[in-house]
Design a protein around this motif. Structure first.
Motif, short mmCIF file in Angstrom:
data_model
loop_
_atom_site.label_atom_id
_atom_site.label_comp_id
_atom_site.label_asym_id
_atom_site.label_seq_id
_atom_site.Cartn_x
_atom_site.Cartn_y
_atom_site.Cartn_z
N SER A 73 -4.56 5.01 3.94
CA SER A 73 -4.40 3.86 3.07
C SER A 73 -2.97 3.72 2.58
CB SER A 73 -5.36 3.96 1.88
OG SER A 73 -6.70 3.83 2.30
N ASP A 74 -2.32 4.86 2.27
CA ASP A 74 -0.93 4.81 1.81
C ASP A 74 -0.05 4.05 2.79
OD1 ASP A 74 -1.66 6.37 -0.34
OD2 ASP A 74 -0.77 8.22 0.43
N LYS A 79 2.67 -4.44 2.39
CA LYS A 79 3.58 -4.91 1.34
C LYS A 79 4.96 -5.23 1.92
CE LYS A 79 1.42 -2.90 -2.75
NZ LYS A 79 1.57 -1.99 -3.92
N TYR A 87 -3.66 -1.77 -4.78
CA TYR A 87 -4.00 -0.42 -4.32
C TYR A 87 -4.42 0.43 -5.51
CZ TYR A 87 -3.58 3.95 -1.61
OH TYR A 87 -3.83 5.14 -0.97
N TRP A 111 -7.60 -5.58 -1.39
CA TRP A 111 -7.66 -4.52 -2.39
C TRP A 111 -8.12 -3.25 -1.69
CZ3 TRP A 111 -9.77 -5.56 -8.01
CH2 TRP A 111 -9.42 -4.50 -8.84
N VAL A 112 -7.32 -2.20 -1.80
CA VAL A 112 -7.61 -0.94 -1.13
C VAL A 112 -7.88 0.15 -2.17
CG1 VAL A 112 -6.71 0.82 0.45
CG2 VAL A 112 -6.15 -1.60 0.82
N VAL A 155 -1.06 0.21 3.20
CA VAL A 155 -0.64 -0.59 2.05
C VAL A 155 0.88 -0.79 2.07
CG1 VAL A 155 -0.42 -0.61 -0.46
CG2 VAL A 155 -2.61 0.01 0.60
N VAL A 197 -1.41 -7.36 -1.73
CA VAL A 197 -2.22 -6.15 -1.67
C VAL A 197 -2.26 -5.44 -3.02
CG1 VAL A 197 -2.60 -3.97 -0.47
CG2 VAL A 197 -1.49 -5.85 0.72
#
Length: 240
Positions: free
Chosen positions: A193-194, A201, A209, A178-179, A197, A207
């Motif tokens: 993070s973009d 994926k 987000y 989990w971000v 993630v 994941v």
């Protein structure tokens, strides 16, 4: 042209002699090194821990950000799960919160793992239910731990941390992630993070987000007050 050949042969001979001389000083050796670090920490026990002498519990490893590094250990309690504990929140698992003793250095993740192993060995901790989270500099260290020790953690939650995109495939594919990140973060760009993630994926990772609109680098204020984060963690267990 023929007159240059002797010169060329001479240069090649000199190069070969230099190479042989360099190799003669190349000595193989070996030295065992030991990681040493003075880590202060807090360790929280859930209330049920002391009412049973046989039950094993999960454990959450929390890594704070740069603002609490190299300062009084009490400052750990100003953010994240330790802050919630001070406010009276109860958790169903142990919480280990070490302090990075260096104000301007990254976390010594090897030392953190040594501490974690020691705490696990001396307490009733279910090794299949060890969770990992961190914010900012601690979030970056959490990503690092997940890549370097992929067989350890049952779940990972990272808040506004720099992400090791080239090593995404090192993370255990069976570990849920989990971000959290604020869109207006001016310290660690939300693109960290973009991209992480997106990459995870693409590779089929589990994941979640949460991308906060209008939030800067203090995304942890909202992330760690999300009750569903802890219920989600408590449900996770390593398969192997």
């Amino acid at each position: 042209m023929p007159k240059t050949i002797p010169s060329l042969l001479l240069l090649m001979s000199v190069f070969l002699l230099q190479a042989c001389a360099a190799q003669s000083h190349l000595i193989q050796d070996e030295l065992e090194t030991v990681t040493k670090e003075d880590l202060k920490y807090y360790l929280y026990y859930p209330e049920d821990y002391f009412s049973s002498e046989s039950e094993s519990f999960g454990l959450l490893l929390f890594l704070h950000g740069g603002g609490e590094s190299g300062r009084a250990v009490e400052e750990i309690k100003e953010t994240g799960p330790p802050k919630l504990l001070v406010e009276g929140k109860q958790f169903p698992f142990l919480i280990l919160a070490p302090q990075n003793p260096h104000e301007k250095k990254w976390w010594n993740t090897q030392a953190v793992m040594q501490l974690l192993d020691s705490v696990v060995d001396h307490n009733r901790v279910d090794k299949k239910r060890i969770y990992l989270t961190g914010l900012s500099r601690g979030g970056s260290a959490a990503w690092e731990l997940a890549t370097q020790y992929p067989d350890t953690f049952a779940a990972l939650a990272v808040v506004c941390g720099m992400a090791p995109l080239p090593y995404a495939h090192w993370i255990d594919k069976k570990m849920p992630i989990w971000v959290f990140h604020g869109e207006q973060d001016e310290v660690i760009d939300v693109e960290e993070s973009d991209k992480m993630v997106e990459k995870l994926k693409e590779m089929g990772y589990d994941v979640r987000y949460t991308r906060y609109k209008g939030v800067g680098h203090n995304a942890w204020d909202r992330a760690y007050t999300t009750d569903s984060l802890y219920t989600w963690m408590a449900k996770q267990k390593r398969i192997n």
